[in-house]
Design a protein around this motif. Sequence first.
Motif, mmCIF file in Angstrom:
data_model
loop_
_atom_site.group_PDB
_atom_site.id
_atom_site.type_symbol
_atom_site.label_atom_id
_atom_site.label_comp_id
_atom_site.label_asym_id
_atom_site.label_seq_id
_atom_site.Cartn_x
_atom_site.Cartn_y
_atom_site.Cartn_z
ATOM 1 N N TRP A 1 -10.325 -4.856 1.978
ATOM 2 C CA TRP A 1 -8.991 -4.726 1.377
ATOM 3 C C TRP A 1 -8.754 -5.818 0.334
ATOM 4 O O TRP A 1 -8.126 -5.571 -0.704
ATOM 5 C CB TRP A 1 -7.917 -4.813 2.465
ATOM 6 N N HIS B 1 -10.296 -4.778 -2.719
ATOM 7 C CA HIS B 1 -9.521 -3.660 -3.267
ATOM 8 C C HIS B 1 -8.319 -4.153 -4.079
ATOM 9 O O HIS B 1 -8.077 -3.699 -5.202
ATOM 10 C CB HIS B 1 -9.052 -2.749 -2.121
ATOM 11 N N HIS C 1 -3.530 0.837 4.127
ATOM 12 C CA HIS C 1 -4.920 0.553 4.501
ATOM 13 C C HIS C 1 -5.037 -0.041 5.913
ATOM 14 O O HIS C 1 -6.082 -0.587 6.266
ATOM 15 C CB HIS C 1 -5.556 -0.392 3.475
ATOM 16 N N ASN D 1 0.788 -1.103 0.155
ATOM 17 C CA ASN D 1 -0.659 -0.922 0.032
ATOM 18 C C ASN D 1 -1.370 -1.424 1.280
ATOM 19 O O ASN D 1 -2.310 -0.778 1.785
ATOM 20 C CB ASN D 1 -1.153 -1.660 -1.209
#
Length: 301
Positions: A235, A238, A276, A272
């Motif tokens: 993450w 990301h 996730h 976000n």
Amino acid sequence: MKLEVKNVTKKFNEKIAVNDFSIAINSGECVGLIGPNGAGKTTLIKIISDIMNPTSGEVLLDGKKISDMKKQIGYLPQYPNFFQWMTATETLFFMGQLSGLDKKELKTSIPKILSKVGLSGEENSRVSTFSGGMKQRLGIAQALLHKPSLILMDEPVSALDPIGRREVLNIIDEIKKDTTILLSSHILGDVEEICERLVIVKNGKKIEDTTMIGLLNRNSQNKIRIELSNDREDWIEHIKNLDYVKDVELTGNKLKVEVENIKVNKRMLLENALKHHVDIVKFEIANDTLEEIFLKMVVEK
């Protein structure tokens, strides 16, 4: 009762201790004068209390020269110096008479003022038996005895242990409801706790005069501090590629994420993370602390 310090400068031979300093303090304010050691805080407090004359400039209280308004001022030095053989009551009686207070009035007011500063039961104890915190509380009592409109305090808690400091801070927090206070300190946490307004001094000059909230808001950054419960390297990689993320600092499971617009992007980043399935322990705006801001001002400028 308004205090006005107008373009005050104090020189000692070639050394300038206070440099063209001006400030106005309105009735009821509690103002913290902060700066590193040697910044000129004590000199300034002594000038305002009329213990020391400025080289130039003037100090006014309610539009009158400070020398004509001394009965309206209470002063607490950094190290209150009392006769060790006197009791608390004798000390205040002596100080009160020096201030021109009536004996009858003192007999009534001294027990009340000792109670106010937490020294009830110590009326007949000698000052030599007092701890540092107790002496400081007695110092506050003598500063309050003549019911001043303005109280000046020079580093009131810097020499005390944590217990004594807490006791004195509680008293200051209580008395600021009834009077105007200007206190100097280099202990930022104490000033942050009890003062609504800050005046920062460096090399005798005023470099900042603002409210606590104003200073913190002005130095806020577009950064978010995030703490994760476990390693989520996927993450982290990301979010580095998100358009609104400018930088990511990683220390263990703690992140500091810089974004373009904190108001808009903090919600986007949180959504976000939830999308996730990131397990978040802490998610907060990473504003600078008062100490960080202070160090930037007095060290880097």
